[in-house]
Motif scaffolding. Structure first.
Motif, PDB file in Angstrom:
ATOM      1  N   GLU A  94       0.691  -1.254  -0.243  1.00  0.00           N
ATOM      2  CA  GLU A  94       0.462   0.032  -0.274  1.00  0.00           C
ATOM      3  C   GLU A  94       0.388   1.856   0.030  1.00  0.00           C
ATOM      4  O   GLU A  94       0.475   2.395  -0.918  1.00  0.00           O
ATOM      5  CB  GLU A  94      -1.262   0.106   1.083  1.00  0.00           C
ATOM      6  N   LYS A  95       1.994   1.185   1.115  1.00  0.00           N
ATOM      7  CA  LYS A  95       2.680   2.645   0.529  1.00  0.00           C
ATOM      8  C   LYS A  95       4.070   2.573  -0.286  1.00  0.00           C
ATOM      9  O   LYS A  95       3.999   3.521  -0.705  1.00  0.00           O
ATOM     10  CB  LYS A  95       3.560   2.097   2.282  1.00  0.00           C
ATOM     11  N   GLU A  96       4.351   1.574  -0.359  1.00  0.00           N
ATOM     12  CA  GLU A  96       5.485   1.572  -1.493  1.00  0.00           C
ATOM     13  C   GLU A  96       5.649   1.141  -3.250  1.00  0.00           C
ATOM     14  O   GLU A  96       5.632   2.095  -4.010  1.00  0.00           O
ATOM     15  CB  GLU A  96       6.524   0.595  -1.319  1.00  0.00           C
TER      16      GLU A  96
END
Length: 453
Positions: A94-96
C-alpha cells in the motif's frame, strides 16, 4: 408573547439540528413558514419527541470496513507470526507499490527502485528450505501472492517468475552446486531470474514438442530457437531455457547466463495487460552453454511439469488477488459515488453486482485455501492445480467486469485501478495453461480418457 418566544426558541433548535444540505432539501418539500408556526405550537413533550427523532435520523452509522476476506479465512488459517507477515507485506504494498503502479503500467516500464525494498521483506523462495529461504507453508506463499496481485498483478507476476518459476527450477532440478551458486543471491534479489518455456509457435503444446533444440558438443551445448512472452527476460541475470535434446529427443533445462554469446532479447511492445512485466522475445543462435550449467536433474518434460504444477497453484492465488483488488476498489467507489442524492451503493442493482462479486471471490478463496493445504500435505496433483486455475481465472474475469460496470464511465480510468485489473485479468486467463488445456487435464483425471488432440 410567550407563544412567540417559544416558537422562535423551538425554531432555532430545529434549524440548528439541520445542516445546510438538509435545509435546502427540506425547503423544496415543505412550507418553512408553516413549519415554523407548527413548531411554535408544540408542547415541551412533543418537542422533545421531535428532537429525539431528528437526532436519531441525523446520526450516520459508520460504513462497514472494506474487506474482501468475507469468511475470515486468513484469520483462522494462519499462525500469529504468519498473519503478522501478511499484514506487513500488505502495508508495504500500500505504501511503496500502489502509488507507483499506474504510472509505470501506463509507460510499460518496470520500477527497478522497488527491487531492493522488496528484498527487505525476506519473502522470496518462501517455501524452500535452506539457501536463505524461510521454509514456510505453501498456504502462506499463496496468500502473499494474493496480497501482491491485490495491489498489482504485474508485480505479483514479476515475483512469481523470480521466486517460483526460475528459483523453483533450480531448487527442484538443479545440482547442489547450482543451488549454492544461484539460490542465496536470487532469494535476496541480487540476481534476477527468468523462465523460458513458451515459444512463438509452441504454447499449450509444449509437452508435445519444443522447437528450441539443444545439441551436445563435448562439454558444451549449442542452443537454437526462440522463446516468447518470457517475463523478466530483458534484465534477468539467468534464464532457464527448456530445449529438446536432438540426440535423445527429451526436454532438458539450461541455465543461460546474461550476456551469453548467441543469446539476444527483444522487448515485446504494445501489450494491453501486465504492462509493467518486461516480457521478451528470446532468440538463441548457436548459444553456447557449459554442461555445468545444464540442470542436472531435468531429463524430460515430466521434470518441467513438476515446476509448472508447483507454480500453477500460485497463479490461482494471483487470480484471487486480482479479483479481490477489483472488488474492494469497486465497493469503496460505490460507497462514495453519489447519484440521485445518495451513494450508489444504496441501490439494489449495485448491491446485486457487489454480492455476485463477493460470492465468486469467496468461492475462489476457499478453493485456493484447500489447494494450498493439499500442497502442504504432499497431496497436490496436476488436476488439483488445473481445476483451481480454470475456475479462478474464469471467475476473475466476471468479477473485474462487474467492478468496471458499477463504476460506469469512470471504470475505464486508471486512477480508479479497476481498468488495470480488467486488462490484467486477461493475461491471468491465458498464462500457466489456457482454460482449455487445464480443462483437459481435469477431464482426463475424472473420466479416465485423454481428449488431447
Amino acid at each position: 408573547m410567550s407563544n412567540f418566544f417559544s416558537s422562535v426558541k423551538n425554531a432555532y433548535k430545529l434549524f440548528k439540528s439541520v445542516d445546510f444540505d438538509q435545509l435546502n432539501a427540506l425547503s423544496k418539500k415543505v412550507n418553512l413558514a408553516q413549519m415554523l408556526e407548527a413548531a411554535g405550537n408544540l408542547n415541551e413533550e412533543q418537542w422533545q419527541g421531535l428532537m429525539k427523532l431528528m437526532s436519531t435520523q441525523s446520526k450516520k452509522k459508520p460504513l462497514p470496513a472494506i474487506e474482501g476476506d468475507f469468511y475470515h479465512l486468513g484469520d483462522e488459517a494462519l499462525k500469529d507470526s504468519d498473519r503478522a507477515l501478511q499484514l506487513e507485506v500488505r502495508a508495504f504494498l500500500e505504501k511503496e507499490v500502489k502509488p507507483l503502479v499506474n504510472q509505470y503500467w501506463l509507460k510499460a516500464e518496470f520500477p527497478f527502485e522497488l527491487i531492493p525494498k522488496i528484498a527487505t521483506l525476506n519473502i522470496c523462495g518462501l517455501t524452500y528450505k535452506g539457501y536463505g529461504c524461510a521454509g514456510k507453508s505453501n498456504l502462506m506463499e499463496g496468500i502473499l501472492a494474493m496480497e501482491m496481485a491485490r495491489v498489482d498483478t504485474s508485480m505479483s507476476t514479476f515475483f512469481g517468475v523470480q521466486s517460483g518459476l526460475s528459483m523453483g527450477s533450480i531448487y527442484l532440478l538443479g545440482s547442489e552446486a547450482q543451488k549454492q551458486e544461484w539460490l542465496p543471491d536470487m532469494q535476496q534479489f541480487k540476481k534476477i531470474g527468468a523462465f523460458g518455456l513458451t515459444e512463438p509457435e509452441v504454447g499449450s503444446g509444449a509437452a508435445g514438442g519444443l522447437g528450441t533444440t539443444a545439441k551436445r558438443q563435448g562439454d558444451k551445448w549449442l542452443l537454437n530457437g526462440q522463446k516468447k512472452w518470457i517475463g523478466n527476460a530483458t534484465f534477468a541475470d539467468v534464464t532457464i531455457i527448456w530445449a529438446k535434446d536432438l540426440d535423445d529427443h527429451q526436454v532438458k533445462g539450461f541455465l543461460v547466463r546474461k550476456g551469453a554469446p548467441g543469446f539476444t532479447v527483444e522487448k515485446i511492445m504494445d501489450k494491453m495487460a501486465l504492462r509493467i512485466v518486461q516480457n521478451g522475445l528470446i532468440t538463441l543462435t548457436n548459444c553456447e552453454v557449459d554442461e555445468a550449467d545444464r540442470l542436472q536433474n531435468a531429463n524430460s518434460f515430466k521434470d518441467t511439469a513438476k515446476v509448472l504444477q508447483m507454480t500453477r497453484a500460485g497463479v490461482a492465488w494471483q487470480a484471487v488477488g486480482c479479483a479481490r483488488g477489483a472488488y474492494e476498489a469497486a465497493l469503496a467507489y460505490t460507497q462514495k459515488r453519489k447519484q440521485f442524492g445518495r451513494p450508489i451503493a444504496s441501490f439494489q442493482l449495485i448491491q446485486n453486482h457487489l454480492v455476485e462479486m463477493l460470492s465468486n471471490l469467496t468461492a475462489m478463496q476457499t478453493l485456493c485455501f484447500r489447494l494450498s493445504q493439499l500442497q502442504d500435505q504432499g497431496m497436490l496433483t496436476d488436476e488439483h492445480a488445473s481445476l483451481a486455475k480454470v475456475f479462478c481465472s474464469m471467475r476473475t474475469r466476471d468479477i473485474v467486469s462487474r467492478a468496471r460496470e458499477v463504476m460506469g464511465g469512470n471504470g475505464i480510468l486508471l486512477e480508479h485501478d479497476v481498468a488495470r485489473f480488467v486488462a490484467d485479468a486477461e493475461a491471468i486467463y491465458s498464462y500457466e495453461g489456457t482454460k482449455e488445456i487445464n480443462t483437459l487435464i481435469v477431464g482426463r483425471a475424472i473420466t479416465g480418457f485423454s481428449a488431447f488432440v
